[in-house]
Enzyme design. Sequence first.
Site, PDB file in Angstrom:
ATOM      1  N   HIS A  19       0.848  -1.211   0.000  1.00 34.54           N
ATOM      2  CA  HIS A  19       0.000   0.000   0.000  1.00 34.54           C
ATOM      3  C   HIS A  19       0.873   1.246   0.000  1.00 34.54           C
ATOM      4  CE1 HIS A  19      -4.111   1.716   0.748  1.00 34.54           C
ATOM      5  NE2 HIS A  19      -3.338   2.776   0.852  1.00 34.54           N
ATOM      6  N   HIS A  21       1.432   4.927  -2.468  1.00 35.62           N
ATOM      7  CA  HIS A  21       1.052   5.779  -3.604  1.00 35.62           C
ATOM      8  C   HIS A  21       2.288   6.481  -4.158  1.00 35.62           C
ATOM      9  CE1 HIS A  21      -3.281   5.312  -2.862  1.00 35.62           C
ATOM     10  NE2 HIS A  21      -2.941   5.275  -1.584  1.00 35.62           N
ATOM     11  N   HIS A 203      -9.698   0.761  -2.017  1.00 34.60           N
ATOM     12  CA  HIS A 203      -9.748   1.337  -0.677  1.00 34.60           C
ATOM     13  C   HIS A 203     -11.172   1.171  -0.142  1.00 34.60           C
ATOM     14  CE1 HIS A 203      -6.014   3.215  -1.878  1.00 34.60           C
ATOM     15  NE2 HIS A 203      -5.931   3.958  -0.783  1.00 34.60           N
ATOM     16  N   GLU A 206     -12.227   2.899   5.617  1.00 29.63           N
ATOM     17  CA  GLU A 206     -11.355   3.884   6.271  1.00 29.63           C
ATOM     18  C   GLU A 206     -12.221   5.052   6.752  1.00 29.63           C
ATOM     19  OE1 GLU A 206      -7.377   6.569   5.300  1.00 29.63           O
ATOM     20  OE2 GLU A 206      -8.705   5.974   3.662  1.00 29.63           O
ATOM     21  N   ASP A 284       1.322   3.935   3.002  1.00 28.78           N
ATOM     22  CA  ASP A 284       0.367   4.831   2.370  1.00 28.78           C
ATOM     23  C   ASP A 284       1.069   5.997   1.658  1.00 28.78           C
ATOM     24  OD1 ASP A 284      -2.130   5.659   1.570  1.00 28.78           O
ATOM     25  OD2 ASP A 284      -2.861   6.211   3.551  1.00 28.78           O
ATOM     26  N   ASP A 285       1.369   7.061   2.391  1.00 35.34           N
ATOM     27  CA  ASP A 285       2.008   8.262   1.836  1.00 35.34           C
ATOM     28  C   ASP A 285       3.115   8.738   2.781  1.00 35.34           C
ATOM     29  OD1 ASP A 285       0.201   8.765  -0.504  1.00 35.34           O
ATOM     30  OD2 ASP A 285      -1.299   8.948   1.090  1.00 35.34           O
TER      31      ASP A 285
END
Length: 343
Positions: A19, A21, A203, A206, A284-285
């Site tokens: 996961h 990006h 996704h 969340e 994630d980021d």
Amino acid sequence: VRHDGRVRDLARLPKAHLHLHLAGAMRPATLLELAAEQGRRLPPELTDPAGARLDVTARRGWSRFQRLYDAARDVVAGPDEVRRLVREIAEDERAAGSGWVEVQVDPSSYAARLGGLQATVELVLDAMRTAEAETGVGMALVVAANRTRHPGDAETLARVAKRFAGRGVVGFGLSNDETKGRPEEFAKAFRIARDAGLLSVPHAGELRGIRSVIGAVESLGAHRLGHGVRSVEDPVTVRLLAERQVVLEVCPASNVALGVAGAVELVPVRQLREAGVPVALGADDPLLFRSGLLEQYAAVRSEQALDDEAMAGLAGDAVRGSAAPPEVKARLLAGIQDWLAAD
């Protein structure tokens, strides 16, 4: 814990990262350098060493987060920046102990700068092949649709992804503001992707709760879910995930920074795994949250008092849930066992 009482080095634990990006994985120093070269002014939250903290559950919370992400993505101005970003991701993942990484990209966000949807995918895949050769880290691409746009756009992207199935594209995702675009609306796009042999990795669970999770599993045939942590609100939903062995890509630092969980200790990693749901930790980021994959493992071990067997179990869940070739999976799983066996 080893026989001498010390904990094992998590950097040496073989991992798969599922996961991540593309623009969100940029190094902070790279962002600053590219912005300076291009004469761009960055939002102050992007340059804060502590990372961004945004309550996306609040009114307009997601739009603030998206504004930061868009500002970072804007510096990816052409092929050179894409190649640099992909190479640096591979280098950072190697340092974290990853042997396999799947990077998520919405090609429509880059198409105008990179020559179209197909050209964007081709460029990223070519950059991945080069980075893999240089670092030894296996890389693959997840094409992600934007759930705030018309489902027809997702179907177009699914057909693009289908063209590259078996050539570096391994999955099809659905990202952006979860409060918009119900999973059921994207069923046709995901059917196109699944029929091409791609993993379904939307996704869900969340910002929205169990209906989001059930919709993604039942309507989109999800093999994995990005986040999925709110599934714990309903035991029946947790049982569904366990029965189908849907892997949850849980990103603790992201959950805390975005207000989905109050603290890492409250992210339901232990709870989900004890219920039989596979969990793959993700970052994630990292650009926005200043926390990479290794930091996710360290935080969960520390804040949830997980032993080395549990950490190896998390790493194994990620490897098994990945789209890595069988020989890569076998090598990483053997390495996990070696890590556990080492004194």
